[in-house]
Design a protein around this motif. Sequence first.
Motif, PDB file in Angstrom:
ATOM      1  N   LEU A  65      25.486  38.786  50.230  1.00 30.88           N
ATOM      2  CA  LEU A  65      24.569  37.765  50.007  1.00 30.88           C
ATOM      3  C   LEU A  65      23.400  38.599  48.950  1.00 30.88           C
ATOM      4  CD1 LEU A  65      23.521  36.386  53.591  1.00 30.88           C
ATOM      5  CD2 LEU A  65      24.727  35.047  51.689  1.00 30.88           C
ATOM      6  N   ALA A  66      23.341  39.793  49.130  1.00 29.78           N
ATOM      7  CA  ALA A  66      22.393  40.239  48.141  1.00 29.78           C
ATOM      8  C   ALA A  66      23.017  40.441  46.652  1.00 29.78           C
ATOM      9  CB  ALA A  66      22.042  41.719  48.474  1.00 29.78           C
ATOM     10  N   SER A  89      30.771  37.055  41.415  1.00 26.22           N
ATOM     11  CA  SER A  89      32.152  36.919  42.004  1.00 26.22           C
ATOM     12  C   SER A  89      32.407  38.246  42.799  1.00 26.22           C
ATOM     13  CB  SER A  89      33.412  36.906  40.657  1.00 26.22           C
ATOM     14  OG  SER A  89      33.195  38.295  40.274  1.00 26.22           O
ATOM     15  N   SER A  90      31.887  39.497  42.775  1.00 34.45           N
ATOM     16  CA  SER A  90      31.979  40.280  43.498  1.00 34.45           C
ATOM     17  C   SER A  90      31.371  39.940  44.839  1.00 34.45           C
ATOM     18  CB  SER A  90      31.195  41.648  42.950  1.00 34.45           C
ATOM     19  OG  SER A  90      32.209  42.325  41.833  1.00 34.45           O
ATOM     20  N   GLY A  91      30.240  39.479  44.726  1.00 30.05           N
ATOM     21  CA  GLY A  91      29.379  39.008  45.936  1.00 30.05           C
ATOM     22  C   GLY A  91      30.331  38.074  46.704  1.00 30.05           C
ATOM     23  N   LEU A  92      30.881  36.911  46.298  1.00 26.65           N
ATOM     24  CA  LEU A  92      31.650  35.923  46.746  1.00 26.65           C
ATOM     25  C   LEU A  92      32.779  36.707  47.472  1.00 26.65           C
ATOM     26  CD1 LEU A  92      31.097  33.164  44.342  1.00 26.65           C
ATOM     27  CD2 LEU A  92      30.191  33.381  46.602  1.00 26.65           C
ATOM     28  N   SER A  93      33.321  37.627  46.911  1.00 31.73           N
ATOM     29  CA  SER A  93      34.718  38.354  47.304  1.00 31.73           C
ATOM     30  C   SER A  93      34.218  39.298  48.525  1.00 31.73           C
ATOM     31  CB  SER A  93      35.257  39.512  46.207  1.00 31.73           C
ATOM     32  OG  SER A  93      35.532  38.670  45.255  1.00 31.73           O
ATOM     33  N   LYS A 131      39.579  38.287  41.424  1.00 31.28           N
ATOM     34  CA  LYS A 131      40.185  39.554  40.903  1.00 31.28           C
ATOM     35  C   LYS A 131      39.041  39.997  39.573  1.00 31.28           C
ATOM     36  CE  LYS A 131      45.108  38.504  41.125  1.00 31.28           C
ATOM     37  NZ  LYS A 131      46.145  38.141  40.424  1.00 31.28           N
ATOM     38  N   THR A 132      37.885  40.623  40.078  1.00 32.32           N
ATOM     39  CA  THR A 132      36.964  40.636  39.370  1.00 32.32           C
ATOM     40  C   THR A 132      37.301  41.718  38.277  1.00 32.32           C
ATOM     41  OG1 THR A 132      35.297  40.295  41.356  1.00 32.32           O
ATOM     42  CG2 THR A 132      34.429  41.475  39.359  1.00 32.32           C
ATOM     43  N   MET A 133      37.962  42.770  38.549  1.00 30.09           N
ATOM     44  CA  MET A 133      38.416  43.759  37.612  1.00 30.09           C
ATOM     45  C   MET A 133      39.035  43.105  36.373  1.00 30.09           C
ATOM     46  SD  MET A 133      37.082  46.848  38.659  1.00 30.09           S
ATOM     47  CE  MET A 133      37.811  47.571  37.500  1.00 30.09           C
ATOM     48  N   ASN A 134      39.706  42.152  36.624  1.00 26.32           N
ATOM     49  CA  ASN A 134      40.835  41.448  35.440  1.00 26.32           C
ATOM     50  C   ASN A 134      39.707  40.652  34.735  1.00 26.32           C
ATOM     51  OD1 ASN A 134      42.917  42.495  36.512  1.00 26.32           O
ATOM     52  ND2 ASN A 134      43.758  40.644  37.132  1.00 26.32           N
TER      53      ASN A 134
END
Length: 227
Positions: free
Chosen positions: A39-40, A192-196, A204-207
């Motif tokens: 969430l943060a 996107s990282s937070g949602l993952s 695929k945040t790295m992509n």
Amino acid sequence: MLGTIVNVVLIIIGSMIGSIFKRGMKESYQDILMQGMGLAVTALGAFSISKHMGNSQYPVLFIVSLAVGSIVGEKLDMESRFKNLVSRISKGNLAEGLSTAVLLFCIGTLSIVGPIESALNGNQTYLFTNAILDLITSMVLAATFGIGIALSAIVLFCWQGFFYLAAGYVADFITPELLTEISIIGGVLILSSGLSILGVKKFKTMNLIPALLFPVVYLTVKSLIGF
């Protein structure tokens, strides 16, 4: 590079402290901490987007950047390569935590302008401020993902080291409008990282990271041709 060294040391210290807390935590506490971290991170991403979107002179640029960057990243298969590399070091979800840490530590005004200001004017204020923020963030991330978060310090050192060594050449290109566009895209990646982390959707945040380079290319070419 005093400011960068301090920043790196505090990330390592924060990671060690956080990992100690993680060892003594029950699984239920680790789960709720993971949710809180998700969430943060989501909130930080949304804040970065909303903060900088209104200042953008190119409201469509971040969309084009994400489109082009995602194709390049998928072609290079950066996500799989990164996960395979991390899996040699640790099992579990460390890759997700590391990608989040790298984005939080590196993609921001303090971590870009800081080393340039340090190299040109000997001013460590930005980097010291960034170091304190990263200390707290690394503690929470390590309490969630483990001591492996300390590896992000290596990436941070290379990132800030590049701007420090190239300060005389890149200072004129690091304009407010470029920082705005990078911050918007960085906010999307952090979101996107937070949602993952929350398990809402595994991005695929790295992509998507190559998207950060498109504004640099676009604004550099634009300034060179005087358009």
